[in-house]
Design an enzyme around this catalytic site. Structure first.
Site, PDB file in Angstrom:
ATOM      1  N   SER A  49       0.661  -1.462  -0.255  1.00 52.14           N
ATOM      2  CA  SER A  49      -0.058   0.477   0.130  1.00 52.14           C
ATOM      3  C   SER A  49       1.311   1.514   0.254  1.00 52.14           C
ATOM      4  O   SER A  49       0.606   2.272  -0.476  1.00 52.14           O
ATOM      5  CB  SER A  49      -0.878   0.148   1.820  1.00 52.14           C
ATOM      6  OG  SER A  49      -0.445  -0.274   2.857  1.00 52.14           O
ATOM      7  N   GLY A 107      -1.686  -4.557   1.006  1.00 50.15           N
ATOM      8  CA  GLY A 107      -2.311  -5.695   1.897  1.00 50.15           C
ATOM      9  C   GLY A 107      -1.067  -6.698   0.806  1.00 50.15           C
ATOM     10  O   GLY A 107      -1.075  -7.946   1.772  1.00 50.15           O
ATOM     11  N   ASN A 114       3.997  -5.747   6.503  1.00 52.69           N
ATOM     12  CA  ASN A 114       3.064  -6.660   6.355  1.00 52.69           C
ATOM     13  C   ASN A 114       2.472  -8.313   6.945  1.00 52.69           C
ATOM     14  O   ASN A 114       2.802  -8.730   8.062  1.00 52.69           O
ATOM     15  CB  ASN A 114       1.823  -6.661   4.597  1.00 52.69           C
ATOM     16  CG  ASN A 114       0.832  -5.966   4.535  1.00 52.69           C
ATOM     17  OD1 ASN A 114       0.415  -5.309   5.714  1.00 52.69           O
ATOM     18  ND2 ASN A 114       1.338  -5.154   3.374  1.00 52.69           N
ATOM     19  N   ASP A 173      -5.077   6.999  10.027  1.00 48.15           N
ATOM     20  CA  ASP A 173      -4.518   5.614  11.090  1.00 48.15           C
ATOM     21  C   ASP A 173      -2.292   5.813  11.046  1.00 48.15           C
ATOM     22  O   ASP A 173      -2.707   4.438  11.891  1.00 48.15           O
ATOM     23  CB  ASP A 173      -4.628   4.507   9.521  1.00 48.15           C
ATOM     24  CG  ASP A 173      -3.580   4.653   8.223  1.00 48.15           C
ATOM     25  OD1 ASP A 173      -3.321   5.140   8.744  1.00 48.15           O
ATOM     26  OD2 ASP A 173      -4.618   3.949   7.552  1.00 48.15           O
ATOM     27  N   HIS A 224       0.181   4.858   6.805  1.00 54.12           N
ATOM     28  CA  HIS A 224      -0.055   5.592   4.948  1.00 54.12           C
ATOM     29  C   HIS A 224       0.009   7.307   5.098  1.00 54.12           C
ATOM     30  O   HIS A 224      -0.543   7.581   6.029  1.00 54.12           O
ATOM     31  CB  HIS A 224      -1.053   5.210   4.347  1.00 54.12           C
ATOM     32  CG  HIS A 224      -1.205   3.432   4.536  1.00 54.12           C
ATOM     33  ND1 HIS A 224      -1.705   3.025   5.703  1.00 54.12           N
ATOM     34  CD2 HIS A 224      -0.933   2.961   4.300  1.00 54.12           C
ATOM     35  CE1 HIS A 224      -2.322   1.711   5.196  1.00 54.12           C
ATOM     36  NE2 HIS A 224      -1.285   1.906   4.036  1.00 54.12           N
TER      37      HIS A 224
END
Length: 221
Positions: free
Chosen positions: A49, A86, A114, A197, A200
């Site tokens: 991402s 993801g 991730n 969040d 990002h």
């Protein structure tokens, strides 16, 4: 400041967390391709991402900013953004062969975050990254490879966290490929440079990420 980033990362992933597990980003965005030059020379950005530009408008992710700089300098390269939100190193290993194509001069591999968030065994992450480097070297032997380093929060324990961070420089040294020490340098942990969040980058944050990438990519071009 980095400790603050780690705290935000733990909180920003959303969902339920525990001492040993933190939810990684969902795989909910499809691959995007950014091109603005008709050159046969290509640069492939292959990542998750952070590369895809999660939460931003099309064209605001750092690969596009790199393309804009390349165009301004008339360097004659076309950027391909193959970021997928993801993405793990395992899924990336399975997908990479589909996006490797003739004419790619540089491949930037930005994967692993991730894995760390999900507590993937470190040997698996290392093996998958190695496999991707091997794949590029076999299919595009003339292409330059850049590995983007990443850091993770300490919820998996200090030993896991520390070892995770060393995977990237050790692999880069072993395979004699270029390394971006930490993709989110001067962005992680700074609220104004990250989305809600805490993970990002914002538009301004992506500009700094682009600078981090250019420090390594620029001299190669």
């Amino acid at each position: 400041m980095f400790c603050y980033f780690l705290t935000l990362l733990l909180l920003g992933c959303g969902g339920k967390t525990s001492e040993k597990k933190v939810q990684a980003e969902s795989n909910d965005e499809s691959e995007t391709v950014v091109t603005s030059s008709d050159s046969d020379k290509k640069i492939l950005f292959f990542g998750d991402s952070l590369t895809a530009g999660y939460g931003l408008e099309m064209g605001q992710a750092y690969p596009t900013l790199i393309q804009q700089r390349i165009d301004s300098l008339e360097l004659g390269y076309r950027v391909i953004n193959a970021g997928l939100s993801g993405e793990t190193t395992a899924s990336g290993k399975n997908r990479l062969d589909w996006v490797l194509e003739d004419g790619i001069s540089v491949v930037i591999i930005e994967l692993g975050a991730n894995d760390g968030l999900r507590g993937v065994p470190l040997n698996e992450t290392e093996s998958n990254l190695q496999a991707m480097v091997d794949m590029v070297q076999e299919k595009l032997p003339e292409a330059k490879i850049i590995l983007a380093g990443m850091k993770i929060p300490p919820n998996m324990g200090p030993e896991y966290t520390s070892r995770f961070e060393t995977i990237f420089p050790e692999l880069a040294e072993k395979e004699n490929v270029q390394l971006i020490p930490f993709l989110l340098e001067n962005v992680a942990g700074i609220p104004d440079l990250n989305q809600g969040d805490g993970i990002h980058p914002t538009v301004e944050g992506q500009k700094i990420v682009a600078e981090n990438v250019w420090e390594v990519l620029g001299p190669i071009l």
